[in-house]
Design an enzyme around this catalytic site. Sequence first.
Site, PDB file in Angstrom:
ATOM      1  N   HIS A  66     -38.262 -34.588  58.284  1.00  0.00           N
ATOM      2  CA  HIS A  66     -39.374 -35.054  59.118  1.00  0.00           C
ATOM      3  C   HIS A  66     -39.695 -36.515  58.814  1.00  0.00           C
ATOM      4  O   HIS A  66     -39.945 -37.318  59.716  1.00  0.00           O
ATOM      5  CB  HIS A  66     -40.631 -34.221  58.844  1.00  0.00           C
ATOM      6  CG  HIS A  66     -40.677 -32.898  59.529  1.00  0.00           C
ATOM      7  ND1 HIS A  66     -40.477 -32.740  60.872  1.00  0.00           N
ATOM      8  CD2 HIS A  66     -40.954 -31.651  59.046  1.00  0.00           C
ATOM      9  CE1 HIS A  66     -40.614 -31.459  61.206  1.00  0.00           C
ATOM     10  NE2 HIS A  66     -40.901 -30.776  60.106  1.00  0.00           N
ATOM     11  N   HIS A  76     -37.446 -38.856  60.466  1.00  0.00           N
ATOM     12  CA  HIS A  76     -37.769 -38.947  61.896  1.00  0.00           C
ATOM     13  C   HIS A  76     -38.818 -40.037  62.112  1.00  0.00           C
ATOM     14  O   HIS A  76     -38.773 -40.778  63.113  1.00  0.00           O
ATOM     15  CB  HIS A  76     -38.287 -37.592  62.378  1.00  0.00           C
ATOM     16  CG  HIS A  76     -38.152 -37.357  63.843  1.00  0.00           C
ATOM     17  ND1 HIS A  76     -38.638 -36.212  64.452  1.00  0.00           N
ATOM     18  CD2 HIS A  76     -37.617 -38.080  64.847  1.00  0.00           C
ATOM     19  CE1 HIS A  76     -38.385 -36.254  65.753  1.00  0.00           C
ATOM     20  NE2 HIS A  76     -37.767 -37.384  66.016  1.00  0.00           N
ATOM     21  N   HIS A 130     -36.277 -30.406  53.940  1.00  0.00           N
ATOM     22  CA  HIS A 130     -36.875 -30.184  55.257  1.00  0.00           C
ATOM     23  C   HIS A 130     -37.933 -31.243  55.557  1.00  0.00           C
ATOM     24  O   HIS A 130     -37.885 -31.905  56.602  1.00  0.00           O
ATOM     25  CB  HIS A 130     -37.495 -28.781  55.300  1.00  0.00           C
ATOM     26  CG  HIS A 130     -38.187 -28.456  56.591  1.00  0.00           C
ATOM     27  ND1 HIS A 130     -37.607 -27.679  57.560  1.00  0.00           N
ATOM     28  CD2 HIS A 130     -39.421 -28.795  57.066  1.00  0.00           C
ATOM     29  CE1 HIS A 130     -38.443 -27.551  58.586  1.00  0.00           C
ATOM     30  NE2 HIS A 130     -39.550 -28.228  58.301  1.00  0.00           N
ATOM     31  N   GLU A 131     -38.883 -31.398  54.653  1.00  0.00           N
ATOM     32  CA  GLU A 131     -39.969 -32.347  54.902  1.00  0.00           C
ATOM     33  C   GLU A 131     -39.456 -33.782  54.897  1.00  0.00           C
ATOM     34  O   GLU A 131     -39.970 -34.639  55.624  1.00  0.00           O
ATOM     35  CB  GLU A 131     -41.091 -32.167  53.876  1.00  0.00           C
ATOM     36  CG  GLU A 131     -41.771 -30.801  53.935  1.00  0.00           C
ATOM     37  CD  GLU A 131     -42.314 -30.438  55.314  1.00  0.00           C
ATOM     38  OE1 GLU A 131     -42.630 -31.365  56.102  1.00  0.00           O
ATOM     39  OE2 GLU A 131     -42.414 -29.236  55.623  1.00  0.00           O
TER      40      GLU A 131
END
Length: 695
Positions: A489, A492, A485-486
Site C-alpha cells: 500500500h 502505491h 502487505h502494508e
Amino acid sequence: MSDSKATTSSSNNPGNKTAQNALTHWDGALGLPDFNAFTDDDFGQAFEAAFAQDLHEVEALVANEAEPTIDNVLKALQLSGKALERVSSIFWMRAGAHSNDTIQALERDVAPKMSRHYSRIMMDPLLFAKVDALYEKRDTLNLDAETLRVLEKIWKGFVRSGAKLDKSGKAELAGINEELASLGASFSQHVLKDESQWALYLDSENDLAGLPDFLRNAMRNAAEERGRADAWAVTLSRSIIEPFLTFSQNRNLREQAFTAWAHRGQNNDANDNQAIVAQMLKLRERKAKLLGYDNFAAFKLDDTMAKSPDAVMNLLEPVWEKARAKAAEEEAELTDLIIKQGGNHKVAPWDWRFYAEQVRAEKFAFDEAELKPYLQLDKIIQASFDVATRLFGIRFEEKKGIKTWHPDVRVFEVFNADGSRRGLFLADYFARTSKRSGAWMSALQSAHKLDGGQQPIIYNVMNFAKPAESEPALLSLDDARTLFHEFGHALHGLLTDVTWPAVAGTSVSRDFVELPSQLYEHWLTVPEILEKYAVHYRTGEALPKALLDKVLAAQTFNAGFQTVEFTASALVDMAFHTSPTKIDDPIEFEKQTLAKLSMPDAIIMRHRTPHFTHVFSGDGYSAGYYSYMWSEVLDADAFAAFEESGDPFNPELAANLKKYIYAAGGSADPEELYKKFRGKMPSPEAMIANRGLNK
C-alpha cells in the site's frame, strides 16, 4: 493510556497562534510537521481556523463570475482546503496510532463537524452548478484522459453527496452523514478501549505451558507496560492472542482469551457497540434510498469494479462452498488428533489453532516456533525495501533522531534510481495500548503534480509484539506477510505519478486498492528473498533449505479455516447492507445469516460485527470487505505473469507493473489499467488454486 503531549514553551497556550500554524504549515525536519511545536490541546482551534479558511476559499471560487473553466473550478477546488487537509492528516493519524483521552474527546467533537463541513460544500447549489456546467460540456473541452476522469469523478462525488437533492433531502442527508460520523468514531473508540483495557495476567509456570520464548518475552513486555512486571499478559493484540491460542496447552486459558477476543464491543457495558451498529445500518439504508439506490450495498458498489451486489455474490458464494468443504476435512483431522490424544471434546473455536499447529508440525515437520527465529523485524523490513529497489529502482535511507508522534516511529527518506528525492516513508511497528489493533497505511501528505505539486509522506502502522530492549522483534510468517502487505500500500502512495490529487495514490475503487498490497506479499516467499533475509537472530545462519521447502509446501495448509473466516465476514457484511428488512438486533442477524450459510461451529468470522472496524468505524469497507478477495483474483493472476516469465524480478514486467498499477493511481479505469499490464482480466481460478481450495 499514554499521552504524548509536547511541552515546548511556544505551545503551552492552547490558543497560541504559532502552535496552530505548526499543524498547518509544516517546517519540521525533511518537510514533516514539527511535532515539538504543538500539543493535543491545539487541535481544536486549528480545526476551527482550517474549516473557516476552506470555506473562504470555496466561497471565493463560487463568487468568481467568469465562465467556469478547468482552472477556475476544477483546479481551484482541488487546491482548496490545504490547511484542513494538513491538520486532519495529523489528527486522524493520532486517533488511530497514538490516542488518549484528549484526542478521543476531540474525535467525538470533530467527526460530526467534519461531516457538516463537507456536506455544506458538496451540497452548495452554486458550486455544483459550476462543476455541472463543466461536466455537461466535457466532450467539447479537449481534455486529456486523466483530467476528464477527474472531472467525472468529482461531478459524481457531488451527486453521491446529495447535490441534486431538494432542500429537505439535503438537510436530511447532511444530518444522516453527521450522525454516521459520530457513531463511527464511537464504535472505533469502544473497540480500542475493550482491547486496551483487557488483559489476562499469568503468574505461574503451569499457565505458561507450551508457550515458546518469543511469546513469553512479548507477554512479559506487555505486562510491564501495564504495570505488572511480576506477570505475563495475554492481550488482545493479534500478535499475542493468536500465538497464545496456537501454543497454550491450557484449554481453559485459551477459552478465556478467545472469548474476550471474540466479544470485543459486545459486553453490555459502556463500550458495547450493538446499538451503534443497528443505528448505523438504519441510517445507511435511508441514505441509499434518498440517493435513489435499492440498498446501501448498491450505493457503495456503484463506483467499484464489481458494480453490483450480484457480482460480489457471484464471487463469494462459489468460494464459500469450496472453503466450507475444505474446512470440514480440516476439522475431521483435528478431531482425530483430539481423540488420539485422549480428549473427548469437539473442536471449539479456541482449539482450532492449537491442534492445527500440531497437525502442521506432523505433516510438514516444522512449527511456527521453529520458523520465527529466522524472521527478524529489521531483516523483513530490509527485504521489503530490497524488493522495491529491484522492481522499481527506489531506495530507502533511515533518518535517526527525528521527532514524530511516538519514539517507536522510524523515518526513511525515499530516493529514485537517479538519486533524486521521491518522498518520505514512516513506520510505526509495535503494539501499544494507545493504538487501535490491526495494520494500515495512510498518508500525512499525498503526491501530485498540480500547481508545482508535492512529494508523498506515507506511513505504515502495525501491531507487532514489542520485544525486551536487548532482544530483536521476531515475526510470524503472517506478521511478515502483513508487513509486506502494508508496504505494498505504501508503495502505491510513494510511486504515484499523476497530476491531480483526486486520483493520487490509493484514490482508486475499493476493490482495486488491495491489488498493490496483496500482490506485493508474493515477493516475501520468493526463495531468493527468504534465503537472503530469513537469518537466525542468534547464529546468523540462513534459513535452512529443508525448512524453507517445508514453509513453501505448507503455504496452503489450513486454507479452509482461513477462507471460511474471511468469507464469512464478507458475506455477513453484504447481508447487512442488502437486507430488505430492518435490523434491530445485529448480533441475532449475524447469527441467523451464518446459520443460513451452515457456518462451521468451530470457526467464527475473522471480524465479528461488534468489532468489525473495517465496516463500522467509518464506511470505508462497508459493503466492501469482499474487495480483499476481488483484488486477490487480480493479484494471483498478476504474480503468475512473473512466474510464467521465470524471473520474479523480470525488468519489463516490473516496468509495466510500476506504470499501470503502482504509479497510475485512479487516473484511468482500473479494469483498463489491469488489462494494460496483463493483457486480459483474470478468472477466479488462479486465486482458488493459490488458496489450495481445489485440493
